[in-house]
Design an enzyme around this catalytic site. Structure first.
Site, PDB file in Angstrom:
ATOM      1  CD  GLU A  49     -16.632   2.500  -0.705  1.00 11.28           C
ATOM      2  OE1 GLU A  49     -17.798   2.939  -0.567  1.00 11.28           O
ATOM      3  OE2 GLU A  49     -16.101   1.709   0.098  1.00 11.28           O
ATOM      4  CD  GLU A  60      -3.968  -0.673   0.741  1.00 10.95           C
ATOM      5  OE1 GLU A  60      -4.938  -0.292   0.029  1.00 10.95           O
ATOM      6  OE2 GLU A  60      -4.112  -1.344   1.774  1.00 10.95           O
ATOM      7  CB  CYS A  92      -3.305  -3.516  -2.426  1.00  9.78           C
ATOM      8  SG  CYS A  92      -4.736  -2.505  -2.878  1.00  9.78           S
TER       9      CYS A  92
HETATM   10  N1  THU Z   1     -10.578  -1.654   1.058  1.00  9.97           N
HETATM   11  C1  THU Z   1      -9.329  -1.116   1.156  1.00  9.97           C
HETATM   12  O1  THU Z   1      -9.174   0.095   1.007  1.00  9.97           O
HETATM   13  N2  THU Z   1      -8.288  -1.927   1.439  1.00  9.97           N
HETATM   14  C2  THU Z   1      -8.393  -3.269   1.617  1.00  9.97           C
HETATM   15  O2  THU Z   1      -7.420  -3.935   1.858  1.00  9.97           O
HETATM   16  C3  THU Z   1      -9.707  -3.911   1.516  1.00  9.97           C
HETATM   17  C4  THU Z   1     -10.860  -3.049   1.265  1.00  9.97           C
HETATM   18  C5  THU Z   1     -11.685  -0.758   0.771  1.00  9.97           C
HETATM   19  C6  THU Z   1     -12.369  -0.982  -0.523  1.00  9.97           C
HETATM   20  C7  THU Z   1     -13.757  -0.469  -0.226  1.00  9.97           C
HETATM   21  O3  THU Z   1     -13.781   0.929  -0.423  1.00  9.97           O
HETATM   22  C8  THU Z   1     -13.940  -0.736   1.257  1.00  9.97           C
HETATM   23  O4  THU Z   1     -12.646  -0.922   1.793  1.00  9.97           O
HETATM   24  C9  THU Z   1     -14.804  -1.942   1.594  1.00  9.97           C
HETATM   25  O5  THU Z   1     -14.341  -3.071   0.968  1.00  9.97           O
END
Ligand code: THU
Length: 136
Positions: A49, A60, A92
């Site tokens: 983030e 992913e 993704c």
């Molecule tokens: N996030 C993922 O890693 N994969 C997903 O399919 C949806 C969301 C992450 C992005 C962000 O860091 C956190 O989850 C909240 O959205």
């Protein structure tokens, strides 16, 4: 190298470890991913983030871009680790489709329990990909 039971277990362990390296101080939603290349090599990613929220990347895509930068594009399977064992987001799915439309997708929780198994073509039906860009 097909995703058989022994390398599936290795893949699940890799995604659990990758999740521990997630940088998610804002959402506290920690996610890991591990991609299995046809050579047997495993490439991992974690969500990263940013204070400018929109710059966040999911694991992913992080794993996919790392793999491509290493010259690896022939993927057999991906394991994703998150509390509740969620499915990959639409962005993704699209990025993975570019390289592996029939990818095996394993969804696990942080205990390593395999909650769901599917394929990318089931998660992204009627997809758009390189095949749609042919001209003339
Ligand atoms: N996030 C993922 O890693 N994969 C997903 O399919 C949806 C969301 C992450 C992005 C962000 O860091 C956190 O989850 C909240 O959205």
């Amino acid at each position: 190298m097909p995703a058989d039971s022994s390398n599936r277990q290795t893949l699940v362990e890799a995604t659990i470890q990758a999740r521990l390296r997630a940088y998610a101080p804002y959402s506290k939603f920690f996610v890991g991913a591990a991609l299995l290349h046809s050579s047997g090599e495993i490439i991992t990613g974690a969500n990263v983030e940013n204070a400018s929220y929109g710059l966040t990347i999911c694991p992913e895509r992080a794993a996919t871009f790392t793999a491509v930068a290493k010259g690896l594009t022939d993927f057999e399977a991906i394991a994703i680790c998150v509390e509740g064992a969620g499915a990959p987001c639409g962005a993704c799915r699209q990025v993975l489709h570019e390289f592996a439309p029939n990818l095996v997708v394993l969804m696990t929780d942080p205990t390593g329990e395999l909650i769901r198994e599917t394929t990318l073509d089931q998660l992204l039906p009627d997809s758009f990909g390189p095949e749609n860009l042919t001209t003339s």
